[in-house]
Design a protein around this motif. Structure first.
Motif, short mmCIF file in Angstrom:
data_model
loop_
_atom_site.label_atom_id
_atom_site.label_comp_id
_atom_site.label_asym_id
_atom_site.label_seq_id
_atom_site.Cartn_x
_atom_site.Cartn_y
_atom_site.Cartn_z
N LYS A 171 1.53 -9.42 2.93
CA LYS A 171 0.07 -9.38 2.98
C LYS A 171 -0.48 -9.62 1.59
O LYS A 171 -1.48 -10.30 1.39
N ARG A 225 -3.25 -12.30 0.87
CA ARG A 225 -3.68 -12.91 2.13
C ARG A 225 -4.97 -12.21 2.55
O ARG A 225 -4.99 -10.99 2.72
N THR A 226 -6.03 -12.96 2.68
CA THR A 226 -7.29 -12.37 3.13
C THR A 226 -7.61 -12.91 4.52
O THR A 226 -6.92 -13.81 5.02
N ALA A 227 -8.62 -12.32 5.09
CA ALA A 227 -9.02 -12.79 6.42
C ALA A 227 -9.44 -14.24 6.40
O ALA A 227 -9.32 -14.98 7.38
N LEU A 247 2.89 -3.59 2.31
CA LEU A 247 2.28 -4.92 2.37
C LEU A 247 3.27 -6.00 2.78
O LEU A 247 2.90 -7.15 2.96
N GLU A 270 5.39 -7.94 5.41
CA GLU A 270 5.36 -8.10 6.85
C GLU A 270 6.70 -7.69 7.44
O GLU A 270 7.74 -8.22 7.05
N TRP A 289 -5.59 -3.14 -0.67
CA TRP A 289 -5.59 -4.21 0.31
C TRP A 289 -5.99 -3.69 1.69
O TRP A 289 -5.52 -2.66 2.15
N THR A 290 -6.86 -4.41 2.36
CA THR A 290 -7.15 -4.15 3.77
C THR A 290 -7.15 -5.51 4.46
O THR A 290 -7.26 -6.55 3.80
N ASP A 291 -7.06 -5.49 5.75
CA ASP A 291 -6.96 -6.79 6.43
C ASP A 291 -8.33 -7.42 6.64
O ASP A 291 -8.43 -8.47 7.25
N SER A 292 -9.37 -6.80 6.12
CA SER A 292 -10.69 -7.40 6.30
C SER A 292 -11.26 -7.95 4.99
O SER A 292 -12.45 -8.19 4.88
N GLU A 312 -3.90 -19.94 10.57
CA GLU A 312 -3.73 -18.60 10.03
C GLU A 312 -3.21 -18.65 8.60
O GLU A 312 -2.28 -19.41 8.31
#
Lengths: 261, 261, 261, 261, 261, 261, 261
Positions: free
Chosen positions: E162, E42-44, A59, A61, E181-184, E146
């Protein structure tokens, strides 16, 4: 070897031991060895800087543990060791790069820049009220059309190199560089040599563990993408799965602080 | 000899021991002895400075471990010991050389310059908040048409010499100098004597290990090329192969920090 | 006598011991005793200063270990002990001599000058952040037509003397002076007495080991040449051979640092 | 009594011990006791100051170990203890005497002057970065026509006295003073009492060992010559022979530093 | 592991140990681990910050132990560790946020802001006269549309994440984050993940123990109310009774100082 | 109780011990207890200050060990403990008294004055580079027509008192004061109570051992003469003989330093 | 638990221990616990501050050990711990209150004021050359019509409270507060609760031991007289006799310093 005697010289920041050593500087050098290695290679076409950095968590970056820093179009740096210390030195180098450009209207010389940084490092080994820097830098770039590569260590000594390494695994990586470096390497050869040398240190090296950049007269500072790395070194595995698989075996994650990378 | 008593005087930068010694200064002198030797010879025609420096890796640029530094057309310096410390002293000397030229419109005297440096060195042995310098300098040049050679050691004592050595192997090299020096040496004789003296200290000396420079009234500061060295001392082997062969036997490479040269 | 107790007072630069002593000052006095002796004699005709100094190598220029320094036409100094410390005190004295001349248009008084120096020495025994001076000075000259001779020691105490000695062998040399000094000595008698006194301390004394100077109302500061010394003391051997012969026996050369002369 | 406990309080310049003492001040008082005694006596006619000082060599000028100092026509001082420290305090007193005269157009008061000095002494017992003064002063003079005598010790306490002593042998000398002092003493009586008191401390006292001065309204500061001393105390032997005879027995000459007089 | 050796490096604020570590920094990291955890995700759609803080008494106002702080409409911080230290860092961040807005008329970048804070933290690990900060920060916000999330630890190293956690239970919470965690993730998903991760660390977690805030481009900084939390995570018990019930079992209340939260 | 543990807290000027004490302050309080007692009593008519001080020699002027000091017509102080420290505090108080009069044209308030002094004392217990004051003060005077009495101790705490004591014998003297003080005491009653209380502490008290002063609205600061004391307390013996008789038995005279009175 | 290890961290003012603690701060907290308790209660009508202070002697003026201080009409403070330290913090708060009023023309916010004080406290736990404050404060007042109550402890952490206690007996008093506090307390209820809570800590509590003040929007700062206290809590005994009776049993009087109240 860890007796009472040695302790005496450790406590004062900058005293000599009876055999003429400054232990705090040697310990700072240990701090550098705690960090993953960075390699610099001077090729006929330009400088290759390659840093290995493995995130302690998927996680994190990857860019934020970036160990390559562009100082200017013509000069960049790679670091190893205590991250916060390295950042301070990099800021110092960047500042000096800009000051030189503003004041003299021309890019700073690579050697001049390195010595500006090592002067500052040396003072931290001699004056009281501070500790040495636990970080080493490679500073590479183009000066009067020629690629030049310097190293700066915690004692504040600047050296010019054809190819060298800072950080962990220094002995074996330097040995690989010595066996393979020639003065006719192309830029691509340099990238390949860097990956080879780091690969012998880290068996499970993947493209994702690597940051590579080149500095050439024509193109200035250019980051080499993961794809480009794999193009040059087709055997190198990609990243995600490899990383995920070995996650459990990575003892450094939880037990060690992440301030040496 | 390494008992509790001695430790007491080591911890404070600049205290006297019961027998009137300043141990930190003596330890700094050990730091000088950890460096490869530099020789200075005053000949009838000018000054010869010869420094021995062996790169810890064939990939290190030899010039970057250069121990001879031109300060001005008429004066130069050779160093031994802790490299970063030596560099700071050399910067100080160079600065003073320039200041003198600017302020008085004439070249700085060799003795005046030496004493400016040793004053600074002495303060670092007396005032708190700093350690002594772990480096020694030879300062040689032309003053009023005459060649003069001075040495500056970590105590801050300036001495004038006909010929001398700083760094490792001081005893045997000085002994060779004493046996062979005469006041009628030509510049070429001086170069030969320097090579001979260093050669007795280092059996496997090659031209590549040497940096030699001369300062004369007529030609100012002149670097003696490897070829010229071999012309003067035909027996001296060239460099690359010799270095490559003994690489494996060189234990200092990997185990010891490279900050004393 | 070298127990734990004493150590306690050694570490702080300027603390009193339970019996009211300042050990750092006493140790600094030991540093003076490590240096070769300097003698000062007040004669009816002027001051004689005689310093003994033996070069650690025949290649060292004798003048560069000169322990006699002319401050002005009418006043000079002889030193013993830690060379770099002595030089700093001599610079201080020379500076004050010039300041006095510039400011008041007249030569500085010998006592005034001495006290200016000892005030500075005392501060280094009381304030923190520094160590005492490991050097003693004799300051001699002409004041209002009269020869005067003062001594300044590491405690910062100024004393006026008819004749005295600083450095190694103080007891026996002072004793010789006491037996032979009268207030009707001529300048030549003074030179002879100085040589005699130093000769009883150093059996193998030669003219080359000696620096002698005189300060008189008429002639100001005058260096006494080796020839003139031999004229006055015909028994005294010349230098070169004697020195060469005993070179091998001189253990101090190689083992001891040369910062106390 | 010299255990670990006490050491703890010795190392810091100005810490209290559990029983409320400041050891460094007490040790500084020991430094005073290492010096030869000085006596001050207030008589109906004026102040008598008498200091005992024995040269460590017959070649030392007696005046240069003078412990009596005229500050002004109306005020003088006698010292005991660490000579260099005493000199600094005397300079401070002299300076203040002059400043007062310049600023207010009148002589400084004896008490005011003493307190100016003791304020400075106290600060050296409380603030870090320095040690206490290892010296005590007697300050005597005429204020508004009246003789006044003060003592200043290493703690910075000012006391006014009819008659007192500082330095070695304090107990017995003070005892003699207490037995013999009356408020109707003439100046000559005062001189005699001072000599008597010091004579009981030092059996072999001679006129040459003594410096005596008087301060009166009429005559200001007057040095009492050796002849005048012998006139007042006819039994007192003269100096030279006595001193010469006991020279060999004087162990302090060679073994002890001469910075406490 | 707690021997004499280690102590030596603890006493000086910023010395290296023989293995290249700075123990004071590692101990400061322990101070962070003594505090309750804070999570950043951090979410979308934006950043979620969630801090756990349990009042040591029901009479303490929950807001006053608030560990989330709005720095600006677009950036906020969560802290863990020594509260007073964290507050000082938060003040520094807030100040810099305002300075940037005033000086450049635009919101400060999240990375720029973080590095401003870590530069200050690093200096406290290198210069004498101070200790490191015993606190870590998460800095999250919107930069150029962002969402970005950074962590700053006691060594002064900035990392971008993330999703991550600071404070106690770091290992298991980070592990939960990594698994889920996923980026979506939507913002609501992020809140749920934060609560889940903290809930695995603290079995008896209630909505009242939590402070949650979100930063989105559209809505800026928004505190998530207890009700909204329960809406998102219906299983989470409310606060009062749970807290009251376990009060007696909470040993930390009375025995431990409340300066790590 | 005097083990290693305690020492640790003694060495640093101003550290807390594990039980929350500042030992240096407590040791400074011991320094106060080493001094002879001073008593302050607030009566209906004004303030009585009484200090006991015994000269260590009959030749010491009693006034010079005076522990009562008039600061102004309406305010005075009594001290106990380390004399030189007390003097510095008294100077501070006197200065502030004058500044207040000059700046505001009215007498300084007794409480305001006390707090000015205790602020200064407190700083010496918290900041490094100094030690606490080893002295306590009583500050008494008339403010808006009312008598007020304050005490200032080495911790820097100001307290207002009806009657109190500082210095040795504090317990028994305070106890006598508590038994006998009423708010209707006349000034004469106050003097009598002070003498009684001190007399129970010192069996052989004489009028000569005492300094007594009163501050009233009508008469301002008034010293009570020995005769007046004897008038008020007829039983109290006079001084000279008593003192002379016990002189020999007084061990404090010779063995103890006189800096605590 | 009181071994060598812990000592190491005690000596430096502001170092972390291996488990992340700052011992000097924890010891300072002990200094607070050595003081008698102060209670703060927020009621619907305003703030109640109640401090317990027992004079160490009946002759001490109760007001001078006053632990409640009005800073302004709308804000006041109660303290516990080292008195001199508390006074310095109170001065700081008072000064800031006035500065705010002058600069912005409006009363300072209670939270703003508290944080100004805790910022200063925190610095004393991080920077060298000083020790932490051994005192805690309650700061209570009216802000925008609402009563607010804050606590400031030696770590420099500010907390807002409904009701809390500082000083000795913290656990049991806080427990009583928690059991009885409701948000509908009247001012009179608040006074009663404060007395009850303190009474459970001190069995023999009398009205004379108490200082109570209230701050309300309508009446500002009001001291509650002893009579008013007894009106509210009729069971509470009056003072004089109770105090007199237990005087003999009070061990704190003579053995312990009075600087923690």
């Amino acid at each position: 070897m860890r007796g009472n005697d040695q302790q005496a010289y450790d406590r004062g920041t900058s005293l000599f031991s009876p055999d003429g050593r400054i232990y705090q500087v040697e310990y700072a050098r240990e701090a550098v060895s705690r960090g993953a290695p960075s390699v610099g290679i001077r090729t006929a076409e330009g400088i290759v800087l390659a840093a290995m950095s493995r995130t302690s968590s998927p996680l994190m970056e990857a860019e934020s543990i970036e160990k390559l820093h562009k100082l200017d179009d013509h000069v960049a740096t790679a670091s190893a060791g205590h991250v916060a210390d390295a950042r301070k030195l990099i800021d110092l180098a960047r500042q000096q790069t800009q000051v030189n450009q503003l004041r003299y209207g021309e890019p700073v010389g690579i050697e001049t820049l390195t010595k500006h940084v090592t002067d500052h490092i040396q003072e931290n080994t001699q004056l009281g009220g501070t500790r040495p820097y636990g970080a080493a830098l490679l500073i590479g770039g183009i000066e009067n059309g020629e690629p030049r590569l310097f190293g700066a260590d915690p004692s504040g000594t600047p050296h010019e190199w054809k190819a060298t390494v800072i950080g962990d695994g220094r002995e074996e990586i330097q040995s690989t560089l010595e066996e393979n470096w020639t003065d006719s390497l192309s830029l691509e050869d340099g990238i390949e040599l860097a990956v080879t040398a780091l690969g012998e240190y880290a068996d499970d090296l993947t493209a994702a563990d690597l940051s590579i950049a080149t500095i050439t007269e024509a193109d200035g500072y250019r980051v080499v993408s993961e794809g480009d790395i794999t193009d040059v070194v087709p055997d190198l595995p990609a990243d995600a799965d490899a990383v995920a698989d070995e996650e459990d075996d990575e003892p450094a994650d939880d037990d060690e602080p992440a301030d040496d990378e």
